[in-house]
Design a protein around this motif. Structure first.
Motif, PDB file in Angstrom:
ATOM      1  N   SER A 142       0.830  -1.206   0.000  1.00  0.00           N
ATOM      2  CA  SER A 142       0.000   0.000   0.000  1.00  0.00           C
ATOM      3  C   SER A 142       0.864   1.256   0.000  1.00  0.00           C
ATOM      4  CB  SER A 142      -0.925   0.011   1.222  1.00  0.00           C
ATOM      5  OG  SER A 142      -0.217   0.435   2.373  1.00  0.00           O
ATOM      6  N   GLY A 143       0.198   2.396  -0.063  1.00  0.00           N
ATOM      7  CA  GLY A 143       0.903   3.672  -0.063  1.00  0.00           C
ATOM      8  C   GLY A 143       1.610   3.974   1.237  1.00  0.00           C
ATOM      9  N   MET A 158       0.355   8.801  -6.300  1.00  0.00           N
ATOM     10  CA  MET A 158      -1.092   8.685  -6.111  1.00  0.00           C
ATOM     11  C   MET A 158      -1.419   7.695  -4.998  1.00  0.00           C
ATOM     12  SD  MET A 158      -2.576   8.805 -10.024  1.00  0.00           S
ATOM     13  CE  MET A 158      -4.256   8.529  -9.435  1.00  0.00           C
ATOM     14  N   ALA A 159      -0.658   6.596  -4.924  1.00  0.00           N
ATOM     15  CA  ALA A 159      -0.878   5.605  -3.865  1.00  0.00           C
ATOM     16  C   ALA A 159      -0.609   6.217  -2.490  1.00  0.00           C
ATOM     17  CB  ALA A 159       0.018   4.394  -4.096  1.00  0.00           C
ATOM     18  N   SER A 161      -0.762   9.431  -1.750  1.00  0.00           N
ATOM     19  CA  SER A 161      -1.806  10.422  -1.518  1.00  0.00           C
ATOM     20  C   SER A 161      -3.093   9.757  -1.035  1.00  0.00           C
ATOM     21  CB  SER A 161      -2.076  11.214  -2.800  1.00  0.00           C
ATOM     22  OG  SER A 161      -3.118  12.147  -2.605  1.00  0.00           O
ATOM     23  N   ARG A 162      -3.448   8.615  -1.623  1.00  0.00           N
ATOM     24  CA  ARG A 162      -4.648   7.889  -1.192  1.00  0.00           C
ATOM     25  C   ARG A 162      -4.496   7.399   0.242  1.00  0.00           C
ATOM     26  NH1 ARG A 162      -4.591   5.760  -6.487  1.00  0.00           N
ATOM     27  NH2 ARG A 162      -3.497   3.905  -5.742  1.00  0.00           N
ATOM     28  N   TYR A 163      -3.304   6.923   0.573  1.00  0.00           N
ATOM     29  CA  TYR A 163      -3.065   6.462   1.944  1.00  0.00           C
ATOM     30  C   TYR A 163      -3.260   7.606   2.938  1.00  0.00           C
ATOM     31  CZ  TYR A 163      -0.705   4.876   6.141  1.00  0.00           C
ATOM     32  OH  TYR A 163      -0.419   4.565   7.452  1.00  0.00           O
ATOM     33  N   GLN A 165      -4.991  10.421   2.527  1.00  0.00           N
ATOM     34  CA  GLN A 165      -6.392  10.850   2.558  1.00  0.00           C
ATOM     35  C   GLN A 165      -7.265   9.871   3.334  1.00  0.00           C
ATOM     36  OE1 GLN A 165      -7.648  11.518  -1.495  1.00  0.00           O
ATOM     37  NE2 GLN A 165      -6.084  13.077  -1.867  1.00  0.00           N
ATOM     38  N   ASN A 166      -7.072   8.574   3.095  1.00  0.00           N
ATOM     39  CA  ASN A 166      -7.881   7.571   3.793  1.00  0.00           C
ATOM     40  C   ASN A 166      -7.604   7.576   5.293  1.00  0.00           C
ATOM     41  OD1 ASN A 166      -9.043   6.729   1.389  1.00  0.00           O
ATOM     42  ND2 ASN A 166      -7.582   5.062   1.072  1.00  0.00           N
ATOM     43  N   ARG A 169      -9.156  10.620   6.936  1.00  0.00           N
ATOM     44  CA  ARG A 169     -10.605  10.439   7.072  1.00  0.00           C
ATOM     45  C   ARG A 169     -10.927   9.512   8.244  1.00  0.00           C
ATOM     46  NH1 ARG A 169     -11.344   8.233   2.535  1.00  0.00           N
ATOM     47  NH2 ARG A 169     -11.310  10.194   1.394  1.00  0.00           N
TER      48      ARG A 169
END
Length: 201
Positions: A142-143, A158-159, A161-163, A165-166, A169
């Motif tokens: 994973s990221g 992008m990976a 960034s997703r890590y 952001q998730n 949240r």
């Protein structure tokens, strides 16, 4: 005073193992309830923060895990928390850790700061986190891996960034990296040391 005593007895019945503390912040009255729990494989203590309303009702504002151990004897996830009130500012400290052979639970810290407004409402001033959602050797795809290595391609960026952001949240905070993350961890560990010192006084 009589109304508050009745309210106190009512809450005590609701939370048989609860402890209550009354505090006044910015000319408003609040009740802090701490209660122990032992449910299935989880055992710990939770804090609940209420504003005392004019009609003697209590309005729940937030909860904070002061301590939690979840899992088997050989594999536990741990959460440790502390709070401090300084003037009109309430600071919440949280620390997540692992014990034993458990790899897919978080490690990290968070600091949340609230300001008690003249109206008695709470305003979130800041919330900062550093979280590794799994053990480093357990999650190599994973990221999260880019917490320790620089992403080089657009796909890797992008990976990562997703890590971020998730995780923001899920843990409700702004993700810090590098020296800022190190300082965050130090502040939380210092706060937990102050918590332990207060216990022994």
């Amino acid at each position: 005073m009589k109304a508050f005593l009745i309210l106190f007895l009512f809450i005590t019945q609701l939370f048989s193992e609860a402890k209550l503390e009354h505090v006044t912040i910015n000319n408003h009255d609040f009740t802090i309830v701490t209660e122990d729990y032992d449910i299935y494989d989880s055992k710990g203590t939770v804090l609940k923060f209420y504003r005392e309303e004019r009609n003697n009702d209590l309005k729940h504002l937030f909860s904070l895990t002061l301590y939690d151990k979840t899992g088997s004897c050989s594999a536990k996830s741990i959460e440790n928390g502390h709070y401090e009130i300084n003037g009109t500012t309430i600071t919440l400290y949280s620390f997540w850790d692992r014990q034993g052979r458990i790899y897919d639970v978080p490690y990290g810290a968070r600091i949340m700061k609230y300001e008690v407004q003249p109206s008695g409402t709470l305003k979130l001033i800041s919330s900062e986190i550093y979280i590794e959602t799994a053990e480093k050797s357990f999650d190599k795809e994973s990221g999260m891996r880019f917490l320790w290595q620089t992403p080089e391609t657009e796909k890797e960026r992008m990976a990562f960034s997703r890590y971020i952001q998730n995780t923001e949240r899920q843990f409700k905070g702004t993700f810090l990296v590098g020296e800022e993350a190190e300082q965050l961890m130090k502040k939380v560990k210092s706060a937990l040391e102050r918590k332990m010192s207060k216990r022994w006084k």
